[in-house]
Enzyme design. Structure first.
Site, short mmCIF file in Angstrom:
data_model
loop_
_atom_site.label_atom_id
_atom_site.label_comp_id
_atom_site.label_asym_id
_atom_site.label_seq_id
_atom_site.Cartn_x
_atom_site.Cartn_y
_atom_site.Cartn_z
CD GLU A 263 -3.03 -0.32 0.35
OE1 GLU A 263 -3.15 0.14 -0.79
OE2 GLU A 263 -3.56 -1.36 0.75
CB CYS A 297 -1.62 6.97 1.05
SG CYS A 297 -2.89 5.98 1.77
C1 UN1 Z 1 -3.63 6.07 4.39
O1 UN1 Z 1 -3.50 7.28 4.21
O2 UN1 Z 1 -2.60 5.33 4.52
O3 UN1 Z 1 -9.31 6.62 2.63
C2 UN1 Z 1 -4.93 5.38 4.57
C3 UN1 Z 1 -8.75 7.20 3.56
C4 UN1 Z 1 -8.61 6.45 4.85
C5 UN1 Z 1 -7.38 5.60 4.85
C6 UN1 Z 1 -6.12 6.28 4.41
N1 UN1 Z 1 -9.77 5.63 5.03
O4 UN1 Z 1 -8.33 8.34 3.47
#
Ligand code: UN1
Length: 509
Positions: A263, A297
């Protein structure tokens, strides 16, 4: 942009210690891992690093626990996760405090992160009764062909600072009901949150009759992550972080034919079409781009606006950016907390400098706040930069609140821009034209793992599979059938007749 005053480091340390005491998770002081808070930029506590020998022992213990845990019926494994979900409900505010103290998230987002943990526990409990396989028609008479999903082994979870608790929960809740055990290496920047999660799970194990060794925590630097990557007893390494980290972990695990679930970075875009409802699009864009101080992310990093609406949209965005309250994440009025470290701030300044050198024009933000009140903390004004084309810095993920804006004429052109970066996590289109929405979500539309219509790029629900393509790594976590990555598939053919029939009509003897 307004600025709110900051609490003292002593007050934050005391608040963290109070939470840890309530959770019975006060750590012994040690050396090697420094708990700190980006709220003031100062250190809170020094903790002991997990030694390589202790890490080896942790993997051995988790592996031994796996051998018995895999035989516990899945719905009973679900009892452990149900209990964890109960404890998370009970300690939601406590855990959110630690997330705010260590990751700097504003209150509402820290509580949202714990809610995401509760949601995945609920999902995993239901899943514990739905780890469905298939029955397949056999081509041979008197044969039964089935596919069954079995527990996989030890799952090594490597997680990042920005979701210090929820990403662990996505992996752990699902892995545990799948019959796996977990060894967790959290970010060095968020050890107290990790200790709290580990302690809550240990309590859930005690109270539900599961062995504590279903979960072990490793505190320390990337050497511990490398240990998980290289250890053949770790069947799956689920790693969240930068593309750089993924490039190191992926090949190491592949070299021993282990599995990975990666990820990695995102460079997420939103397309705003001429028919878009700007009253809806503007706040969605501000949350996606400036929320979490640009440190998700899924953060919106590129805005691709139709040339007919770009000016009206930018007026709204620059005026909203001008009013964003920046400062103490514990203050309910604050919307933008600190960047995690000075390095993150350097990366932001460097990206803004490069963007300008490449012809970009700064439309909003970019400055630093509260430097006098807290010289070691880094509060940045979320920035908007108008760019022409997306070469250079726009192709990179800078983990900070910078929104690059460009314009388009045709939807095909917008889709091409959306897809023309190395990353492929999340994407959005704002439109009231159903044809445009369908095209964007179709096979010839966005190439990302997450494709949204009339909502921003961040804030995915746990029910869907979460992850992305290309340099994002290809893994899927959380909901839908992402659980399959945590299990091994067994194809069984049973001959219940009294004749041997070979497949493909082969005759022999
Ligand atoms: C991340 O930033 O690693 O969709 C995960 C989202 C959150 C998860 C982010 N549910 O922004």
């Amino acid at each position: 942009m307004t600025t709110t005053a900051l609490p003292s480091t002593d007050a934050l340390r005391q608040r963290a210690l109070d939470v840890l005491a309530r959770l019975d998770a006060v750590p012994a002081e040690g050396r090697g891992v420094r708990a700190r808070t980006p709220v003031t930029g100062e250190s809170l506590l020094d903790l002991a690093t997990t030694s390589p020998d202790a890490a080896d022992e942790a993997v051995a213990a988790a592996h031994a626990a796996f051998l018995s845990w895999r035989a516990v019926p899945a719905p009973r494994r679900g009892e452990l996760v149900r209990r964890l979900g109960d404890l998370l409900r009970e300690h939601k505010a406590d855990l959110a405090d630690l997330v705010t103290i260590e990751a700097g998230k504003i209150r509402s987002e820290a509580l949202g992160e714990v809610q995401e943990m509760i949601d995945i526990c609920d999902f995993a409990v239901g899943l514990s009764r739905q780890l469905y396989g298939r029955t397949i028609a056999s081509e041979r008479p008197g044969h039964r062909l089935t596919e069954t999903w079995h527990p996989l082994g030890v799952v090594g979870v490597i997680s990042a600072f920005n979701f210090p608790a929820a990403v662990w929960a996505w992996n752990t809740a699902v892995a545990l009901v799948c019959g796996d055990t977990v060894v967790w290496k959290p970010s060095e920047l968020t050890p107290l949150t990790a200790l709290a999660c580990d302690r809550l799970l240990a309590r859930a194990a005690d109270e539900s009759g599961a062995p504590r060794e279903v979960h072990r925590l490793l505190l320390g630097d990337r050497a511990l992550g490398e240990l998980l990557a290289d250890d053949p007893r770790v069947a799956l390494v689920s790693a969240t972080g930068s593309v750089r980290m993924g490039r190191q972990v992926g090949p190491r695990v592949a070299a021993r034919f282990g599995r990975t679930l990666l990820e990695l970075g995102g460079n997420n875009a939103a397309v705003v079409a001429p028919s878009a409802d700007l009253d809806l699009a503007a706040p969605a864009i501000v949350f996606a781009a400036a929320g979490t101080a640009g440190q998700r992310c899924t953060t919106l990093r590129r805005l691709i606006a139709h040339e007919d609406v770009a000016d009206a949209l930018l007026d709204r965005l620059t005026s909203a950016y001008g009013r964003l309250p920046i400062g103490d994440p514990f203050d309910d009025a604050t919307l933008v907390g600190p960047l995690i470290t000075g390095q993150a701030h350097d990366a932001m300044r460097h990206a803004l400098g490069t963007a300008r050198a490449e012809g970009g024009k700064l439309l909003a933000g970019g400055g630093r706040r509260l430097a006098d009140a807290a010289p070691a903390a880094f509060y940045a004004e979320p920035a908007i930069v108008r760019v022409e084309g997306q070469n250079g810095i726009v192709r990179e993920e800078t983990f900070a609140p910078i929104l690059y804006v460009q314009t388009y004429r045709t939807l095909d052109e917008a889709i091409e821009l959306n897809n023309a970066v190395p990353q492929g996590l999340s994407s959005s289109v704002f439109t009231r034209d159903v044809g445009e929405a369908e095209l964007f979500t179709s096979a010839t539309g966005s190439d990302c793992g997450i494709v949204n219509v009339n909502i921003g790029t961040s804030g995915a629900e746990i029910g869907g599979a979460f992850g992305g393509e290309k340099e994002t790594g290809g893994g899927r976590e959380s909901g839908s059938d992402a659980w399959r990555a945590y299990m091994r598939r067994s194809t069984a053919t049973v001959n219940y007749s009294d004749r041997l029939t070979l497949a493909q009509n082969v005759s022999f003897l």
